[in-house]
Design a protein around this motif. Sequence first.
Motif, PDB file in Angstrom:
ATOM      1  N   ASN A 101     -12.143  15.019  19.448  1.00  0.00           N
ATOM      2  CA  ASN A 101     -11.975  16.337  19.462  1.00  0.00           C
ATOM      3  C   ASN A 101     -13.752  17.168  19.094  1.00  0.00           C
ATOM      4  N   MET A 102     -14.228  16.421  18.572  1.00  0.00           N
ATOM      5  CA  MET A 102     -15.519  17.063  17.997  1.00  0.00           C
ATOM      6  C   MET A 102     -16.275  17.435  19.183  1.00  0.00           C
ATOM      7  N   ASP A 103     -16.925  18.880  19.097  1.00  0.00           N
ATOM      8  CA  ASP A 103     -17.767  19.326  20.294  1.00  0.00           C
ATOM      9  C   ASP A 103     -19.148  19.327  19.686  1.00  0.00           C
ATOM     10  N   THR A 104     -20.059  18.331  20.175  1.00  0.00           N
ATOM     11  CA  THR A 104     -21.173  18.309  19.874  1.00  0.00           C
ATOM     12  C   THR A 104     -22.322  18.463  20.899  1.00  0.00           C
ATOM     13  N   SER A 105     -21.545  19.154  22.036  1.00  0.00           N
ATOM     14  CA  SER A 105     -22.537  19.712  23.080  1.00  0.00           C
ATOM     15  C   SER A 105     -23.916  20.514  22.791  1.00  0.00           C
ATOM     16  N   LEU A 106     -23.798  21.330  21.875  1.00  0.00           N
ATOM     17  CA  LEU A 106     -24.919  22.113  21.523  1.00  0.00           C
ATOM     18  C   LEU A 106     -25.665  21.375  20.212  1.00  0.00           C
ATOM     19  N   MET A 107     -25.261  20.292  19.714  1.00  0.00           N
ATOM     20  CA  MET A 107     -25.936  19.962  18.466  1.00  0.00           C
ATOM     21  C   MET A 107     -27.302  19.245  18.795  1.00  0.00           C
ATOM     22  N   LYS A 108     -28.198  19.087  17.946  1.00  0.00           N
ATOM     23  CA  LYS A 108     -29.187  18.261  17.860  1.00  0.00           C
ATOM     24  C   LYS A 108     -28.857  16.900  17.744  1.00  0.00           C
ATOM     25  N   PRO A 109     -29.698  15.985  18.334  1.00  0.00           N
ATOM     26  CA  PRO A 109     -29.022  14.558  18.624  1.00  0.00           C
ATOM     27  C   PRO A 109     -28.870  14.026  17.313  1.00  0.00           C
ATOM     28  N   ARG A 110     -29.326  14.343  16.036  1.00  0.00           N
ATOM     29  CA  ARG A 110     -29.477  13.631  15.034  1.00  0.00           C
ATOM     30  C   ARG A 110     -27.728  14.054  14.460  1.00  0.00           C
ATOM     31  N   LEU A 111     -27.467  15.132  14.746  1.00  0.00           N
ATOM     32  CA  LEU A 111     -25.986  15.681  14.407  1.00  0.00           C
ATOM     33  C   LEU A 111     -24.909  14.978  15.293  1.00  0.00           C
ATOM     34  N   ALA A 112     -25.408  15.203  16.548  1.00  0.00           N
ATOM     35  CA  ALA A 112     -24.455  14.720  17.708  1.00  0.00           C
ATOM     36  C   ALA A 112     -24.234  13.230  17.723  1.00  0.00           C
TER      37      ALA A 112
END
Length: 434
Positions: free
Chosen positions: A349-360
């Motif tokens: 359920n994590m939304d990583t679409s707007l995160m920088k790659p290091r966090l995503a």
Amino acid sequence: MRIAGLLEHALRDIDTLEEYYSEQYESTVRHVKKEREKYKYGLAIYKYLCGRLHEEEKPHCMSKLEEQFIAEEVEIIEDKQDKKNVQYKLRSPEKYEKYELDPIIADRKVVSLLEQSEILNDSVLIMLQIKYENIISEIYKELLKAFPDAYLKEKSIAYSKLMSLNSDIGEIKNAFIESEIDEFMRRPLKEWYEVFEQKHKLHFEFGDEFDQFKEIYYRRNIVVHNKGIANSSYIEGVSERFKCDIGTRLSPTESYLNNAFDSTRIVLVETFLGITKLAVDVENVINKLFLIGYDYMQKEKWIVSKYIFRALDRFKGQSEADKWCNTVNFYVSCKNLEGIDSIRKEAENMDTSLMKPRLAIAKPALLNDNGMVSSILEKIIGSDISVNEIKTWPLLLQYRESEDYKDFIYKHSDLFEIESCSTDDIACLSEQKV
């Protein structure tokens, strides 16, 4: 009052003791195994004689190899007139010259060897509680200095003690403080926290771990004062799940001590969290706790790191990135402690679409999507993530065990061949005990 440095020192002390125990335990086990070899045949004879004493044709305590040794190598000489005096001789004594064959000596030596691990375990349990009590006394000392009226306003000192001091007011204050610390540390465990709560309206979120820790604390007491045998003080001190019959022997084992180290760490962390309300260096405490929790992840002490990163959520004012890191590290700890299914739903359920790659990268790494992890690493290696981080980041633990990781290393072999170490991690030798 400042507590960040005291927190770091407290946990480092526990870590050092655990490292000492691990090394000494392994050394003791090796020593016992090596030394016990020379007494094995003498011990077999002892067990045979013990069986004769109990009129057992085949002594129940003997192994198959011991039975074989007696049957093939020992000739028993029967004496009908003196049944208690068993005479025997070896058929091939030259084969056993390097062994101790006297059964009485062999038994005593083996018993002594086996007791060495027990002595080590008992002493380390005692030292663990001494370390804990030292920290509590240091915390109490800081409270006395920061809030003297709350603790010392009604206190007095004996005239004889006063006359033994010089006229320096600082020495007189220190005498009051040391006397109060001594009196405080003589109180029962639960009263320490009751004092903190009553004096400062503090709150400690102790759960089941405190029940576990109380058992460790009271077991130490019976090891010191009652040869490890449960007495009424132990029964009254522990929670219901640790109750046992009075007279039960409770010897700490290696597994027990490993759990005791983690339990003590968690109780200490919660102790410091409870007094942050009084601290002026809360931000430093948060930073220290994060680094300590991360270090425990690298050491795969998942129980402790899980507790720390869940606890960090209590602090307000953290950045979204910091909150995200706390959450991810909490999930990493849960995953390695309880299995991927314990965090699968949350990770999906994590939304990583707007995160920088290091966090995503957290989402695929948590879900063991190793191909996606490699894909993200391709974009950020050498810029937003170092090779050393890839080698050591606990989030990537399962990824480093995969074929995708081997392929990634091969593709970037020129980078992986270079080792690096940050000077931020270097402490000047003049500041260390070497």
